[in-house]
Design an enzyme around this catalytic site. Structure first.
Site, short mmCIF file in Angstrom:
data_model
loop_
_atom_site.label_atom_id
_atom_site.label_comp_id
_atom_site.label_asym_id
_atom_site.label_seq_id
_atom_site.Cartn_x
_atom_site.Cartn_y
_atom_site.Cartn_z
N LYS A 64 156.75 70.72 62.19
CA LYS A 64 158.22 70.83 62.29
C LYS A 64 158.87 69.59 62.90
CE LYS A 64 158.07 75.82 62.25
NZ LYS A 64 158.39 77.10 62.84
N ASP A 100 164.72 79.07 61.79
CA ASP A 100 163.98 79.97 62.69
C ASP A 100 164.91 80.57 63.74
OD1 ASP A 100 161.39 79.64 61.65
OD2 ASP A 100 161.02 77.86 62.86
P1 NDP Z 1 153.57 76.07 70.33
O1 NDP Z 1 152.17 75.64 70.06
O2 NDP Z 1 154.67 75.08 70.23
O3 NDP Z 1 153.64 76.70 71.85
C1 NDP Z 1 152.68 77.59 72.28
C2 NDP Z 1 153.15 78.27 73.57
O4 NDP Z 1 152.26 79.36 73.82
C3 NDP Z 1 153.11 77.41 74.82
O5 NDP Z 1 154.15 77.80 75.69
C4 NDP Z 1 151.74 77.75 75.43
O6 NDP Z 1 151.66 77.56 76.83
C5 NDP Z 1 151.67 79.21 75.11
N1 NDP Z 1 150.32 79.79 75.02
C6 NDP Z 1 149.42 79.61 74.03
N2 NDP Z 1 148.32 80.36 74.28
C7 NDP Z 1 148.56 81.03 75.44
C8 NDP Z 1 147.79 81.96 76.21
N3 NDP Z 1 146.56 82.34 75.83
N4 NDP Z 1 148.34 82.44 77.34
C9 NDP Z 1 149.56 82.07 77.73
N5 NDP Z 1 150.34 81.17 77.05
C10 NDP Z 1 149.83 80.67 75.91
O7 NDP Z 1 153.82 77.34 69.40
P2 NDP Z 1 155.11 77.72 68.54
O8 NDP Z 1 156.30 77.75 69.43
O9 NDP Z 1 155.16 76.89 67.31
O10 NDP Z 1 154.74 79.22 68.07
C11 NDP Z 1 154.72 80.29 69.00
C12 NDP Z 1 154.55 81.59 68.24
O11 NDP Z 1 155.69 81.85 67.43
C13 NDP Z 1 153.33 81.62 67.31
O12 NDP Z 1 152.63 82.82 67.53
C14 NDP Z 1 153.96 81.64 65.91
O13 NDP Z 1 153.16 82.34 64.99
C15 NDP Z 1 155.26 82.37 66.19
N6 NDP Z 1 156.33 82.12 65.18
C16 NDP Z 1 156.86 83.17 64.49
C17 NDP Z 1 157.86 82.98 63.54
C18 NDP Z 1 158.40 84.14 62.77
O14 NDP Z 1 159.12 83.91 61.78
N7 NDP Z 1 158.14 85.38 63.15
C19 NDP Z 1 158.42 81.64 63.28
C20 NDP Z 1 157.82 80.59 64.09
C21 NDP Z 1 156.80 80.84 65.00
P3 NDP Z 1 151.22 76.11 77.48
O15 NDP Z 1 152.47 75.27 77.48
O16 NDP Z 1 150.77 76.48 78.85
O17 NDP Z 1 150.13 75.55 76.62
#
Ligand code: NDP
Length: 264
Positions: A64, A100
């Site tokens: 993105k 989104d």
């Molecule tokens: P990013 O990779 O940009 O961010 C991931 C985030 O999740 C960070 O804040 C990270 O924390 C945190 N994280 C990951 N694993 C863990 C864990 N085990 N415990 C706690 N925190 C965790 O992801 P995106 O923002 O791109 O996507 C996030 C979610 O949104 C995904 O599941 C995606 O599938 C969903 N999504 C759904 C859409 C829909 O249309 N329904 C559209 C777009 C996304 P840290 O900073 O500490 O690493």
């Protein structure tokens, strides 16, 4: 002439977008076809777009930001949040949008009384959705596992906490914006924090769709209303479709056909 569309991402095999858009093309009699394309190198996005002869694309993880940089023109909201998930070609130029965030805003509009919202997670999705919620008058607090990603939110005036700093308050909605629970069985934050905040919430929401995450399971055990990410996915798709077809159809006309992808 048939107009070609695609979703670019890596992975893309799981994506529902081809089914959603093709159902709407067929149902509305629009001469379009939507495929999936696994893009390994985000720097090649523009080149591949033109090589494939496309009219528009959606972009998913992890491209993105690449999509944002590939555009010639940016919608003001996409420019503000630095993330593009929809591109439309007009006269050889790529126009970028973020659907989104408005999709998410619409998905939570059913919780009419909600004002105070807690985001679990601070990634790309949290960034665009927090901005639109703030503009719409919600009070958004961000709780994240690590501090690095919180910096930008802090600069933008959000209240931010890591798990260690957090002290529980009442929130109307608690929203999992992390990928915890997507391909694993993790909760998005320690259970002792959830035990403090879920009982005072009106509802718990997850952006993950197609499964009941451990977060939503736990919320259900507390007797709370829950909602997964399906409506967000549907609504971001409808808004993208409006751009793809240059607003030839209304939101509700598109919804009637696209929603079939969720009941097939
Ligand atoms: P990013 O990779 O940009 O961010 C991931 C985030 O999740 C960070 O804040 C990270 O924390 C945190 N994280 C990951 N694993 C863990 C864990 N085990 N415990 C706690 N925190 C965790 O992801 P995106 O923002 O791109 O996507 C996030 C979610 O949104 C995904 O599941 C995606 O599938 C969903 N999504 C759904 C859409 C829909 O249309 N329904 C559209 C777009 C996304 P840290 O900073 O500490 O690493």
């Amino acid at each position: 002439m048939k107009h070609l569309f695609a979703i670019f991402g890596n992975p893309v095999s799981h994506s529902k977008s081809p089914l959603m858009h093709n159902l709407a093309f067929k149902g509305l009699g629009y001469d379009g076809c939507y495929n999936r394309y696994k893009l390994e190198n985000g720097d090649q996005l523009k080149e591949k777009f033109f090589a494939l002869g496309l009219k528009g694309i959606n972009i998913t993880v992890p491209h993105k930001e690449h999509a944002y940089h590939a555009c010639d023109e940016l919608d003001p909201f996409a420019k503000k949040v630095g993330a593009v998930n929809t591109i439309v070609e007009r006269d050889g130029k790529l126009h970028g949008y973020n659907t989104d965030a408005p999709g998410f805003l619409k998905a939570i509009s059913e919780f009419e009384e909600a004002k105070k919202v807690l985001f679990l997670g601070a990634g790309g999705t949290a960034q665009s959705t927090s901005a639109i919620l703030k503009d719409a008058g919600y009070e958004v607090t961000i709780l994240n596992r690590s501090s690095k990603r919180l910096e930008r939110f802090k600069e933008e005036g959000f209240k931010t906490y890591t798990f260690e700093e957090f002290s529980a308050q009442p929130y109307d909605l608690i929203i999992n914006m992390t990928s915890a629970g997507l391909e694993d069985e993790f909760l998005p934050c320690p259970q002792y924090i959830l035990a403090e905040i879920i009982p005072t919430a009106d509802a718990c929401i997850d952006v993950i769709y197609g499964k009941e995450t451990p977060f939503l399971k736990l919320a259900r055990l507390y007797g709370k209303p829950t909602k997964d990410g399906s409506d967000m996915l549907l609504y971001q798709g409808i808004i993208a479709f409006e751009y793809f077809t240059e607003h030839a159809y209304t939101f509700d006309e598109i919804k009637e056909h696209m929603r079939q992808a969720f009941i097939l």
